[in-house]
Design an enzyme around this catalytic site. Structure first.
Site, short mmCIF file in Angstrom:
data_model
loop_
_atom_site.label_atom_id
_atom_site.label_comp_id
_atom_site.label_asym_id
_atom_site.label_seq_id
_atom_site.Cartn_x
_atom_site.Cartn_y
_atom_site.Cartn_z
N HIS A 1 2.07 1.94 -4.94
CA HIS A 1 1.97 2.58 -3.59
C HIS A 1 1.56 1.27 -2.62
O HIS A 1 2.16 0.97 -1.70
CB HIS A 1 0.58 3.34 -3.28
CG HIS A 1 0.27 3.74 -2.08
ND1 HIS A 1 0.43 5.14 -1.60
CD2 HIS A 1 -0.49 2.84 -1.10
CE1 HIS A 1 -0.11 5.07 -0.07
NE2 HIS A 1 -0.58 3.70 -0.16
N GLU A 2 0.87 0.33 -3.19
CA GLU A 2 0.58 -0.79 -2.34
C GLU A 2 1.65 -1.73 -2.41
O GLU A 2 1.82 -2.64 -1.22
CB GLU A 2 -0.76 -1.58 -2.87
CG GLU A 2 -2.12 -0.72 -2.64
CD GLU A 2 -2.43 -0.35 -1.37
OE1 GLU A 2 -1.89 -0.87 -0.42
OE2 GLU A 2 -3.25 0.74 -1.14
#
Length: 626
Positions: free
Chosen positions: A452-453
């Site tokens: 995600h990051e």
């Protein structure tokens, strides 16, 4: 003016994806960088280059030096803007103004929460407030606004500008308008004071929301105390421990970490009141009306349609999160196959095949990083060369915020000498350190958060905007989460997981039945990140719906563009061209339209969310083939 951050029918046959076979016990440079502790010998002759290579930041006092320099440069640029006739140079000067301030503010905004040295944190916080106060003064500078208005009112000059330049000019004017530039002098001063007060309240709330809660050690059963940090006779709990397979650990963490803090609640009440006063002072019906201008949703009315559905979505996701443990996904069974190094190699392989981009490890110089366990990656394109840098602050340490997030340190932009100012970002996670006999081993949830990051980071790296004001993730909030949420789909696709999930000792691939169970459970469990409930009230005020909107868009992009083949280079290039390259320099809905090749409606977004909850339309086909 300035703002410094279904399952488809079983008859469907997937395109076969090439597997990369190798002995995983022999790590690539990227894998090795994250699977072993760095061992660096400091030479006496090496000079402290300062944080992120900024020489002045070799000591806390450097923040005052860089702040004052930025403020002086600001005065000179304001004078230049006001003297020159309207044209493309006006927008360039405005962006240079923004860049000069953001280089200090963005870096300081990170250091004030991440640096282990209190002196650095305090100096960075002072720099943030100083630059923030200047930003609000500029946003109510009548002469500066008039220069921009003269440009926007000149139809002949505007018609000659390229679309990105026109949009950036309009965005700068929007910042003037929401700051109350149209008000009389007395009300403008009041608006500035409210802005400055908001900066203080935002900072107070943000710091407070990251602090752990304490409880006497004897209040917890002895057999679960080792899951938490000890502080004498007290236990500190700084997160929800949602990954724990022990129900009692999760219950204790939830009740203690989220126990109401009266001082924080008082701060929040003041913050909300201040937002409301400011929004109404500058002419908006509510803070939400002010905050949603320029987003994909555009108005609170559109958000209400999603919000009416959001309760159902949240209930379903919470229910599925509880049901997750019925699948008996014991993290310790999967973690040996998900070492941090193998996951980073998986990301490297994915980006290389999909986008032609790879990671190259670099050794940070003395003083360049704030903690010795921070890793530095150069992001390199196969034909374009160096795109930017990602600093990976992945490991736990005392006092570090218990939150996974992405920070822009320096935005990309085209400089006057023709060169491109390379973007610099930090990814912050809270992973355990590698041990003496094993590397850092991730749970499935940690692996998904990493993906995600990294979605945010690649948005920043692959944007090639002319102006830093719209670089990378500097776009509407309900679009900014699309690249990161899209990466979650890659993280839970068996064809992607099969490429990197290998046992850290034997090199054995994750058994097929475990891959299937892993991906299946993650789709059942959904994404519920309760830590966002608090600190996100600052950056996501009136915009928390953005996670729903972005998930809807990401779901549509995944199913239409990547479901059949998650490594489709042609689709990867389209994704960069239509969505990532523009940052905030293009209307977000136009970027979505370009990717999907159709104009979606709010009803389409709701339908996409429904499909996420309906098992008949799961986006992951679980058996290996056919």
């Amino acid at each position: 003016m300035f703002t410094c951050t279904s399952r488809l029918l079983s008859a469907v046959r997937h395109t076969e994806v090439r597997h990369i076979l190798r002995n995983v016990t022999t790590w690539s440079p990227v894998g090795a960088a994250f699977n072993v502790r760095p061992q660096r010998r400091v030479e006496l002759w090496e000079k402290n280059v300062g944080l992120f290579g900024v020489p002045e930041l070799s000591s806390p006092g450097g923040f005052e030096v860089t702040s004052e320099r930025a403020l002086k440069e600001t005065e000179q640029l304001v004078d230049t803007v006001c003297k020159n006739p309207p044209g493309a140079s006006t927008v360039q000067a405005f962006d240079q103004l923004s860049d000069s301030l953001c280089k200090v503010a963005d870096l300081a905004d990170f250091i004030k929460v991440a640096h282990p040295d209190p002196a650095f944190r305090e100096a960075a916080e002072k720099a943030c407030l100083k630059i923030g106060t200047m930003v609000e003064k500029l946003n109510t500078n009548v002469d500066l606004c008039k220069c921009l208005k003269d440009l926007l009112d000149n139809k002949e000059v505007m018609a000659a500008l390229d679309p990105e330049t026109r949009r950036v000019a309009e965005l700068f004017m929007f910042d003037f308008e929401i700051s109350g530039i149209h008000l009389d002098e007395k009300k403008r001063r009041k608006a500035v004071n409210l802005h400055v007060k908001l900066l203080d309240l935002n900072n107070e709330f943000l710091v407070g929301s990251h602090l752990p809660n304490k409880i006497e050690k004897r209040a917890l059963p002895e057999h679960i105390r080792h899951h938490f940090s000890l502080d004498g006779n007290y236990i500190q709990i700084g997160g929800l421990h949602a990954e724990s397979s022990d129900e009692l650990v999760r219950e204790a963490a939830y009740k203690i970490f989220l126990y109401p803090n009266q001082n924080l609640m008082k701060c929040l009440d003041e913050l909300l009141s201040c937002r409301d006063k400011l929004a109404k002072l500058v002419g908006y019906e509510s803070f939400a009306h002010r905050a949603l201008k320029g987003t994909m949703a555009k108005t609170p009315g559109e958000v209400t349609i999603l919000a009416s559905f959001a309760t159902t979505v949240q209930f379903e996701l919470e229910f599925k999160r509880l049901c997750c443990f019925m699948y008996n996904i014991e993290p310790s069974l999967y973690s040996p196959y998900l070492s941090l190094g193998s996951c980073m190699e998986g990301l490297n392989s994915l980006f290389s095949q999909l986008l032609g981009v790879s990671f190259q490890t670099e050794q940070p110089k003395i003083g360049e990083v704030w903690s010795e366990d921070v890793r530095k990656l150069a992001v390199v394109h196969e034909t374009e060369g160096l795109l930017g840098y990602i600093y990976c602050d992945f490991f736990q340490r005392l006092g570090k915020p218990h939150q996974d997030c992405h920070f822009t340190i320096r935005g990309g932009r085209r400089m006057q000498n023709g060169e491109y100012q390379l973007p610099v970002v930090v990814l912050m996670l809270n992973l355990p350190h590698p041990g003496q006999s094993a590397p850092t081993l991730l749970t499935p949830g940690m692996m998904e958060n990493l993906f995600h990051e990294m979605g945010h980071a690649m948005h920043s790296m692959l944007g090639r905007t002319r102006y830093q004001h719209v670089t990378g993730t500097r776009c509407s909030t309900d679009f900014a989460e699309v690249p990161s949420i899209l990466m979650e789909y890659f993280a839970t696709d068996y064809r992607v997981v099969n490429q990197f999930a290998r046992h850290y000792q034997t090199g054995q691939p994750l058994p097929e039945n475990m891959v299937t169970r892993l991906c299946e459970s993650k789709k059942v469990c959904g994404i519920v990140d309760d830590s966002r409930k608090f600190s996100h009230l600052v950056g996501y005020g009136a915009k928390y719906y953005s996670y729903l909107m972005s998930r809807a868009v990401a779901s549509m992009v995944w199913r239409q563009c990547f479901f059949r083949n998650p490594l489709d280079r042609e689709m990867g290039e389209r994704y960069r061209r239509e969505m990532l390259a523009h940052g905030g320099g293009k209307e977000p809905m136009l970027m979505v339209q370009g990717m999907l090749q159709k104009q979606p409606t709010i009803e389409d977004f709701v339908d996409a969310l429904v499909s996420e909850l309906n098992p008949d339309f799961e986006t992951f086909f679980m058996d290996s083939e056919g």
